[in-house]
Write a protein that holds these residues in place. Structure first.
Motif, PDB file in Angstrom:
ATOM      1  N   CYS A  16       6.170  63.251  71.425  1.00  0.00           N
ATOM      2  CA  CYS A  16       7.451  63.805  70.980  1.00  0.00           C
ATOM      3  C   CYS A  16       8.616  63.036  71.586  1.00  0.00           C
ATOM      4  N   SER A  19       8.817  59.776  69.865  1.00  0.00           N
ATOM      5  CA  SER A  19       9.410  59.877  68.530  1.00  0.00           C
ATOM      6  C   SER A  19      10.933  59.884  68.598  1.00  0.00           C
ATOM      7  N   LEU A  22      11.871  56.313  69.088  1.00  0.00           N
ATOM      8  CA  LEU A  22      11.729  55.585  67.829  1.00  0.00           C
ATOM      9  C   LEU A  22      12.889  55.866  66.887  1.00  0.00           C
ATOM     10  N   SER A  23      13.391  57.104  66.913  1.00  0.00           N
ATOM     11  CA  SER A  23      14.504  57.451  66.024  1.00  0.00           C
ATOM     12  C   SER A  23      15.775  56.701  66.380  1.00  0.00           C
ATOM     13  N   CYS A  47      16.411  61.561  63.675  1.00  0.00           N
ATOM     14  CA  CYS A  47      15.741  62.171  64.825  1.00  0.00           C
ATOM     15  C   CYS A  47      15.045  63.464  64.418  1.00  0.00           C
ATOM     16  N   PHE A  50      11.895  62.557  62.408  1.00  0.00           N
ATOM     17  CA  PHE A  50      10.833  61.999  63.243  1.00  0.00           C
ATOM     18  C   PHE A  50      10.145  63.084  64.059  1.00  0.00           C
ATOM     19  N   VAL A  51      10.935  63.913  64.733  1.00  0.00           N
ATOM     20  CA  VAL A  51      10.370  64.940  65.613  1.00  0.00           C
ATOM     21  C   VAL A  51       9.588  65.979  64.813  1.00  0.00           C
ATOM     22  N   VAL A  54       6.242  64.389  63.652  1.00  0.00           N
ATOM     23  CA  VAL A  54       5.301  64.250  64.764  1.00  0.00           C
ATOM     24  C   VAL A  54       4.724  65.602  65.155  1.00  0.00           C
TER      25      VAL A  54
END
Length: 206
Positions: A16, A19, A22-23, A47, A50-51, A54
């Motif tokens: 998490c 992620s 990564l965002s 964001c 992505f979160v 995941v």
């Protein structure tokens, strides 16, 4: 069994946090002039996506809580729609709370709503993934001595940390109403503070 759950929690929380990182970096490779502060609305959407993705994938793989054994398509669709409704209700509820606590009703409404979305992502989405659309289970977990597993304890800590981060991030804003150049920066930094404290909550659980 407890050691196995701890390891699974560790991997989930690390992914998490990864992620979130990564965002920040992936959109900068695809979009020109991307930055957290200058294009913060784009980053909030990224964001949140992505979160959420995941969380969904990890909880589907790990399956910490065994839900009903019914596996009919209609039951799954109904459950999914309920989760979507709960998430939207959470977003609108947070938006209303932010307005009641001083956020502009019309001006910067998009920023306020996206902040509500990101807060829902860090609070409501994990609850839906772990407990499902079951309000009784939610009330039990967040009541005193209502936790029955390490997963629910983790959920408590990360959710409270997210709320604490949102509050601490927004706390300095009223101090700068007479300074527009500073007020705008504080609105953006409040989001960063919220995510920072939320990540600290994940780290505390780890």
């Amino acid at each position: 069994m407890k050691d196995t759950d701890i390891k699974r929690l560790l991997y989930i929380h690390l992914l998490c946090i990864f992620s979130i990182i990564l965002s920040v970096f992936i959109p900068s490779l695809c979009l020109e002039n991307f930055s957290i502060l200058e294009t913060h609305l784009t980053w909030l959407c990224t964001c949140s996506g992505f979160v959420t993705a995941v969380n969904l994938v990890l909880y589907l793989v790990v399956k910490p809580n065994a839900f009903s054994k019914r596996s009919s398509l209609s039951h799954k669709v109904t459950r999914f729609l309920k989760c979507c409704i709960y998430f939207l209700m959470s977003c609108f509820s947070f938006h209303i709370i932010f307005v009641l606590y001083g956020a502009p009703l019309i001006e910067l409404a998009l920023e306020t709503f996206l902040f509500a979305v990101i807060l829902s992502t860090f609070t409501t989405v994990p609850c839906l993934c772990l407990l499902g659309p079951n309000l009784k289970a939610w009330l039990r977990v967040f009541s005193r001595n209502g936790v029955t597993s390490i997963w629910e304890n983790s959920l408590q800590i990360t959710t409270i940390s997210s709320f604490a981060g949102a509050w601490l991030g927004a706390l300095p804003i009223p101090l700068d109403w007479e300074r527009p150049w500073q007020m705008t920066g504080e609105r953006k930094h409040s989001i960063c503070r919220s995510l920072h404290v939320s990540c600290m909550g994940l780290g505390t659980v780890i």
